[in-house]
Design a protein around this motif. Structure first.
Motif, PDB file in Angstrom:
ATOM      1  N   TYR A 101      -1.375   5.230 -11.090  1.00  0.00           N
ATOM      2  CA  TYR A 101      -0.332   4.377 -11.648  1.00  0.00           C
ATOM      3  C   TYR A 101      -0.638   4.069 -13.112  1.00  0.00           C
ATOM      4  O   TYR A 101      -1.789   4.062 -13.528  1.00  0.00           O
ATOM      5  CB  TYR A 101      -0.225   3.059 -10.869  1.00  0.00           C
ATOM      6  N   ASN A 105      -4.986  -6.185  -8.690  1.00  0.00           N
ATOM      7  CA  ASN A 105      -4.544  -5.475  -7.485  1.00  0.00           C
ATOM      8  C   ASN A 105      -5.726  -5.027  -6.637  1.00  0.00           C
ATOM      9  O   ASN A 105      -5.702  -5.128  -5.401  1.00  0.00           O
ATOM     10  CB  ASN A 105      -3.704  -4.266  -7.869  1.00  0.00           C
ATOM     11  N   ASP A 139       0.282   3.200  -0.115  1.00  0.00           N
ATOM     12  CA  ASP A 139       1.607   3.355   0.487  1.00  0.00           C
ATOM     13  C   ASP A 139       2.120   2.030   1.034  1.00  0.00           C
ATOM     14  O   ASP A 139       3.292   1.685   0.873  1.00  0.00           O
ATOM     15  CB  ASP A 139       1.550   4.390   1.624  1.00  0.00           C
ATOM     16  N   ARG A 140       1.227   1.285   1.664  1.00  0.00           N
ATOM     17  CA  ARG A 140       1.632   0.049   2.327  1.00  0.00           C
ATOM     18  C   ARG A 140       1.816  -1.106   1.345  1.00  0.00           C
ATOM     19  O   ARG A 140       2.754  -1.902   1.476  1.00  0.00           O
ATOM     20  CB  ARG A 140       0.571  -0.327   3.376  1.00  0.00           C
ATOM     21  N   MET A 141       0.943  -1.187   0.335  1.00  0.00           N
ATOM     22  CA  MET A 141       0.936  -2.364  -0.525  1.00  0.00           C
ATOM     23  C   MET A 141       1.584  -2.147  -1.892  1.00  0.00           C
ATOM     24  O   MET A 141       1.955  -3.122  -2.557  1.00  0.00           O
ATOM     25  CB  MET A 141      -0.505  -2.855  -0.719  1.00  0.00           C
ATOM     26  N   LEU A 142       1.730  -0.886  -2.322  1.00  0.00           N
ATOM     27  CA  LEU A 142       2.304  -0.624  -3.642  1.00  0.00           C
ATOM     28  C   LEU A 142       3.547   0.260  -3.567  1.00  0.00           C
ATOM     29  O   LEU A 142       4.623  -0.123  -4.043  1.00  0.00           O
ATOM     30  CB  LEU A 142       1.257   0.031  -4.553  1.00  0.00           C
ATOM     31  N   ASN A 143       3.421   1.438  -2.980  1.00  0.00           N
ATOM     32  CA  ASN A 143       4.522   2.405  -2.999  1.00  0.00           C
ATOM     33  C   ASN A 143       5.757   1.897  -2.278  1.00  0.00           C
ATOM     34  O   ASN A 143       6.886   2.203  -2.671  1.00  0.00           O
ATOM     35  CB  ASN A 143       4.073   3.731  -2.386  1.00  0.00           C
ATOM     36  N   ALA A 144       5.529   1.113  -1.204  1.00  0.00           N
ATOM     37  CA  ALA A 144       6.674   0.579  -0.458  1.00  0.00           C
ATOM     38  C   ALA A 144       7.491  -0.402  -1.296  1.00  0.00           C
ATOM     39  O   ALA A 144       8.675  -0.648  -1.000  1.00  0.00           O
ATOM     40  CB  ALA A 144       6.195  -0.101   0.824  1.00  0.00           C
ATOM     41  N   ARG A 145       6.902  -0.945  -2.360  1.00  0.00           N
ATOM     42  CA  ARG A 145       7.596  -1.909  -3.209  1.00  0.00           C
ATOM     43  C   ARG A 145       8.085  -1.288  -4.519  1.00  0.00           C
ATOM     44  O   ARG A 145       8.695  -1.979  -5.329  1.00  0.00           O
ATOM     45  CB  ARG A 145       6.661  -3.075  -3.532  1.00  0.00           C
ATOM     46  N   ILE A 146       7.781  -0.017  -4.731  1.00  0.00           N
ATOM     47  CA  ILE A 146       8.196   0.670  -5.953  1.00  0.00           C
ATOM     48  C   ILE A 146       9.393   1.554  -5.628  1.00  0.00           C
ATOM     49  O   ILE A 146       9.298   2.446  -4.767  1.00  0.00           O
ATOM     50  CB  ILE A 146       7.053   1.507  -6.540  1.00  0.00           C
ATOM     51  N   GLU A 147      10.486   1.329  -6.288  1.00  0.00           N
ATOM     52  CA  GLU A 147      11.704   2.091  -6.018  1.00  0.00           C
ATOM     53  C   GLU A 147      11.497   3.559  -6.401  1.00  0.00           C
ATOM     54  O   GLU A 147      11.070   3.884  -7.501  1.00  0.00           O
ATOM     55  CB  GLU A 147      12.871   1.512  -6.823  1.00  0.00           C
TER      56      GLU A 147
END
Length: 331
Positions: free
Chosen positions: A217, A227, A295-303
């Protein structure tokens, strides 16, 4: 001929087919073992490339161990002379008190010399993490070119991270000895002594997430550290388990060295493990885990961020079938 052999060694063998959708693993556990099987031989190449930057630190550690061994040998020799009656017991007592200061001086000197030796490893650790991150999620990555490219792209944040990490042993040793000596007269000094240990342990645990985030990122360093600390604390049991797993070779070496007559072979095997595979394998294991955490803590919140790379996903299959059936849509 030699050039072709080198290229094949670093860049791999072409002509291998990709996985079909039916071959894709459905869980991260399956993905880990499949990627480990596929990339195991390449981990040796990657480790040999990375271990070069650790040569200064290895020399410093070896020097400290040798000086410590010489001190112990001198003590054992003096003890043997006392038992044989060729030296006075008072001489041994005096030597014991002198050697206590000697060992402390050797340890402090070694920790200080390790600061620049460990600090220079940061950018190369970023390169190592980039390659192992890609392999852990079933993506292609060249050992040589991608390693150096990631090291160049992330050298500032990586160098700052490794500099902080290199100072951790010195700070911990100074705080532990200082507050420990003060605690003899005031038990309240046990609080800052314990806090210094906790802070250092949390930082070391956060390293599991800092470097993989760094190469994945684009974010400011403060956000990167915040983070990583949040992830380390929120996933503390698994983070500690992975850290303990990484020191299993050292524990085995110590047990064999202290409880069997094969200490030399134990140290040789320990050194060979990290020379050939240890660094890369540890980072690959960490990347396989942190990919799921991201995936669970960052990617799921990134459009628009892709989740579950390398895993079988029915939604992706449905999208591919829809695009293939839609006229004018490119695959």
């Amino acid at each position: 001929m030699f050039g072709k052999m080198i290229n094949r060694y670093y860049y791999g063998k072409s002509g291998k087919g990709d996985y079909t959708k039916e071959d894709l693993p459905e869980t991260r556990w399956q993905l880990f073992w499949e990627m480990l099987r596929v990339r195991f031989s390449s981990l040796f190449k990657l480790n040999l490339l990375y271990v070069i930057v650790w040569i200064p630190a290895i020399i410093v550690i070896g020097r400290g161990l040798m000086m410590g061994y010489n001190g112990l040998a001198a003590l054992y020799d003096m003890q043997a002379q006392v038992e044989a009656g060729t030296a006075a017991a008072e001489t041994l007592q005096q030597m014991n008190s002198e050697m206590a200061g000697y060992f402390k001086a050797v340890l402090m000197q070694t920790l200080v010399l390790l600061v620049p030796s460990l600090a220079i490893t940061g950018p190369f650790t970023a390169g190592l993490c980039y390659v192992t991150r890609n392999w852990a999620r079933d993506e292609h990555s060249f050992v040589w070119s991608d390693f150096w490219q990631a090291a160049r792209d992330n050298w500032k944040q990586a160098l700052l991270t490794s500099l902080i990490t290199s100072l951790i042993p010195v700070v911990l040793y100074v705080c532990y000895t200082f507050y420990g000596s003060m605690a003899g007269s005031n038990a309240l000094f046990l609080v800052p002594q314990t806090l210094s240990i906790v802070v250092c342990v949390i930082w070391l645990c956060s390293l599991l997430y800092i470097y993989p985030q760094m190469v994945t990122y684009e974010m400011k360093y403060g956000t990167l550290v915040r983070n990583s600390l949040i992830m380390a604390i929120s996933c503390l049991p698994m983070t500690v388990a992975l850290k303990l797993l990484s020191i299993v070779p050292a524990l085995l070496c110590g047990v064999i060295a202290f409880f069997t007559p094969y200490s030399l072979y134990a140290f040789m095997a320990y050194g060979a493990y990290y020379l050939l595979l240890g660094f890369a394998l540890s980072r690959f294991v960490g990347a396989s885990y942190t990919n799921g955490v991201f995936d669970r803590m960052l990617n799921a919140r990134i459009e628009g961020a892709q989740v579950g790379r390398g895993l079988y996903n029915e939604e992706d299959e449905d999208e591919d079938e829809t695009s293939q059936n839609t006229p004018g849509t490119q695959a």
